[in-house]
Design an enzyme around this catalytic site. Sequence first.
Site, PDB file in Angstrom:
ATOM      1  CB  ALA A  67      -0.871  -0.018   1.252  1.00  0.00           C
ATOM      2  N   GLY A 110       0.715  -5.140   0.482  1.00  0.00           N
ATOM      3  CA  GLY A 110      -0.354  -5.221  -0.519  1.00  0.00           C
ATOM      4  C   GLY A 110       0.142  -5.820  -1.831  1.00  0.00           C
ATOM      5  CD  GLU A 113      -2.511  -7.863   1.930  1.00  0.00           C
ATOM      6  OE1 GLU A 113      -2.168  -6.692   1.676  1.00  0.00           O
ATOM      7  OE2 GLU A 113      -3.221  -8.162   2.902  1.00  0.00           O
ATOM      8  CD  GLU A 133       1.278  -5.817   5.315  1.00  0.00           C
ATOM      9  OE1 GLU A 133       2.101  -6.688   5.642  1.00  0.00           O
ATOM     10  OE2 GLU A 133       0.591  -5.896   4.276  1.00  0.00           O
TER      11      GLU A 133
HETATM   12  C1  HXC Z   1       5.101   4.524  -0.594  1.00  0.00           C
HETATM   13  C2  HXC Z   1       7.164   3.669  -1.133  1.00  0.00           C
HETATM   14  C3  HXC Z   1       6.771   2.374  -0.671  1.00  0.00           C
HETATM   15  C4  HXC Z   1       5.438   2.234  -0.161  1.00  0.00           C
HETATM   16  C5  HXC Z   1       8.804   2.247  -1.359  1.00  0.00           C
HETATM   17  N1  HXC Z   1       8.420   3.517  -1.547  1.00  0.00           N
HETATM   18  N2  HXC Z   1       7.812   1.531  -0.823  1.00  0.00           N
HETATM   19  N3  HXC Z   1       6.341   4.717  -1.089  1.00  0.00           N
HETATM   20  N4  HXC Z   1       4.656   3.347  -0.146  1.00  0.00           N
HETATM   21  N5  HXC Z   1       4.959   1.062   0.247  1.00  0.00           N
HETATM   22  C6  HXC Z   1       9.216   4.630  -2.111  1.00  0.00           C
HETATM   23  C7  HXC Z   1      10.230   5.152  -1.113  1.00  0.00           C
HETATM   24  O1  HXC Z   1       9.652   6.108  -0.259  1.00  0.00           O
HETATM   25  C8  HXC Z   1      11.245   5.754  -2.065  1.00  0.00           C
HETATM   26  O2  HXC Z   1      10.790   6.999  -2.539  1.00  0.00           O
HETATM   27  C9  HXC Z   1      11.239   4.789  -3.242  1.00  0.00           C
HETATM   28  O3  HXC Z   1       9.990   4.126  -3.192  1.00  0.00           O
HETATM   29  C10 HXC Z   1      12.333   3.749  -3.140  1.00  0.00           C
HETATM   30  O4  HXC Z   1      12.287   3.154  -1.846  1.00  0.00           O
HETATM   31  P1  HXC Z   1      13.613   2.949  -0.958  1.00  0.00           P
HETATM   32  O5  HXC Z   1      13.151   2.587   0.397  1.00  0.00           O
HETATM   33  O6  HXC Z   1      14.525   4.108  -1.102  1.00  0.00           O
HETATM   34  O7  HXC Z   1      14.274   1.695  -1.706  1.00  0.00           O
HETATM   35  P2  HXC Z   1      15.134   0.483  -1.087  1.00  0.00           P
HETATM   36  O8  HXC Z   1      16.135   0.986  -0.117  1.00  0.00           O
HETATM   37  O9  HXC Z   1      15.584  -0.293  -2.279  1.00  0.00           O
HETATM   38  O10 HXC Z   1      14.089  -0.401  -0.263  1.00  0.00           O
HETATM   39  C11 HXC Z   1      13.028  -1.082  -0.929  1.00  0.00           C
HETATM   40  C12 HXC Z   1      11.959  -1.551   0.073  1.00  0.00           C
HETATM   41  C13 HXC Z   1      11.521  -0.380   0.978  1.00  0.00           C
HETATM   42  C14 HXC Z   1      12.551  -2.682   0.945  1.00  0.00           C
HETATM   43  C15 HXC Z   1      10.826  -2.121  -0.754  1.00  0.00           C
HETATM   44  O11 HXC Z   1      11.146   0.693   0.126  1.00  0.00           O
HETATM   45  C16 HXC Z   1      10.375  -0.709   1.858  1.00  0.00           C
HETATM   46  O12 HXC Z   1      10.551  -1.339   2.886  1.00  0.00           O
HETATM   47  N6  HXC Z   1       9.173  -0.254   1.462  1.00  0.00           N
HETATM   48  C17 HXC Z   1       7.986  -0.414   2.280  1.00  0.00           C
HETATM   49  C18 HXC Z   1       7.484  -1.837   2.207  1.00  0.00           C
HETATM   50  C19 HXC Z   1       6.271  -1.995   3.127  1.00  0.00           C
HETATM   51  O13 HXC Z   1       6.338  -1.770   4.328  1.00  0.00           O
HETATM   52  N7  HXC Z   1       5.148  -2.433   2.525  1.00  0.00           N
HETATM   53  C20 HXC Z   1       3.920  -2.632   3.270  1.00  0.00           C
HETATM   54  C21 HXC Z   1       3.098  -1.385   3.181  1.00  0.00           C
HETATM   55  S1  HXC Z   1       1.642  -1.489   4.130  1.00  0.00           S
HETATM   56  P3  HXC Z   1      11.450   8.389  -2.059  1.00  0.00           P
HETATM   57  O14 HXC Z   1      10.729   9.412  -2.893  1.00  0.00           O
HETATM   58  O15 HXC Z   1      11.176   8.466  -0.617  1.00  0.00           O
HETATM   59  O16 HXC Z   1      12.911   8.226  -2.387  1.00  0.00           O
HETATM   60  C22 HXC Z   1       0.605  -2.427   3.230  1.00  0.00           C
HETATM   61  C23 HXC Z   1      -0.741  -2.639   3.864  1.00  0.00           C
HETATM   62  C24 HXC Z   1      -1.664  -3.353   2.926  1.00  0.00           C
HETATM   63  O17 HXC Z   1       0.892  -2.865   2.190  1.00  0.00           O
HETATM   64  C25 HXC Z   1      -3.047  -3.018   3.300  1.00  0.00           C
HETATM   65  C26 HXC Z   1      -4.004  -3.315   2.227  1.00  0.00           C
HETATM   66  C27 HXC Z   1      -3.713  -2.679   0.945  1.00  0.00           C
END
Ligand code: HXC
Length: 259
Positions: A67, A110, A113, A133
């Site tokens: 998400a 997501g 998912e 999450e």
């Molecule tokens: C918004 C995101 C994002 C996300 C990455 N980005 N994941 N933006 N939402 N889920 C953005 C970062 O802010 C960054 O932009 C760019 O993408 C690259 O990310 P980095 O972190 O710099 O890259 P890296 O170091 O290679 O790490 C990759 C990663 C990490 C491991 C995937 O980005 C990460 O942990 N992302 C979050 C993953 C997460 O927690 N997903 C679950 C979300 S909650 P900027 O502009 O800042 O440089 C969820 C709930 C579901 O999914 C509910 C139902 C839908």
Amino acid sequence: MQTYEDILVDSVQDGVLTIRLNRPEAYNALRTQLLSEIADVLAQAKDDETVKAVLITGNDKVFAAGADIKEMASLDAVGVMNDPRPAHWRAIAQFPKPIVAAVNGFALGGGCELVMHCDIVIAGDNAQFGQPEINLGIIPGAGGTQRLIRTIGKSMAMQLVLSGEFISAEQARDFGLISEVTIPERSFERAMELAKKIATKPPIAVRLAKESLLKAYETTLDSGLNIERKAFTMLAATQDRNEGIAAFMEKRKPEFKGK
Ligand code: HXC
């Protein structure tokens, strides 16, 4: 097909409609806009007889990182309650035609998912799957806790959801989350190959097979067998079944018409 902001939609190729998640700057984070665009394309694809299967993919580094955390940050409990996204997820879950995914790189939250909403998943060996999450103080919210445990079993589902650890494509395959691992350069091609093959099959049988298989997630064995039997019986009334059997007898290729 119209132009979208967060996805690219290729024109239908041999019965296969391809959707490419296209927010590379945000690791294809599934903001509401993106989900609504997928739901919109699927709503059209559902009634489009030229579409026999759908292929969903990301880019070579990421399928979807979950998400959109930045969008999620602005929602309070009431905002989450009124969130339109569950309706978009439902549209994906209820899409009656097969969805094949080609996954390279991250499929997280997501994104993982979304993988579970697809019917067949091919991943490059650089893919990583996870439900991180928990690190954000939340839990999977698009069916992750329910579909994961039904797909990969209790212990591994607990491990992913409670620890936030990622698993590799090979592990995901061994646990049944995905079906095949390829080199990253081939995942799309292999997924397309499968989607095109499915597109040549009798559409009503494909639809009923998908429906029956998915019912196994939510019914008792007895009621699932009943659903299968009804679908099997119904197929006896289709022209495609006559054609399939006749083609076998006459040692020729069948020509299915979806009737
Ligand atoms: C918004 C995101 C994002 C996300 C990455 N980005 N994941 N933006 N939402 N889920 C953005 C970062 O802010 C960054 O932009 C760019 O993408 C690259 O990310 P980095 O972190 O710099 O890259 P890296 O170091 O290679 O790490 C990759 C990663 C990490 C491991 C995937 O980005 C990460 O942990 N992302 C979050 C993953 C997460 O927690 N997903 C679950 C979300 S909650 P900027 O502009 O800042 O440089 C969820 C709930 C579901 O999914 C509910 C139902 C839908």
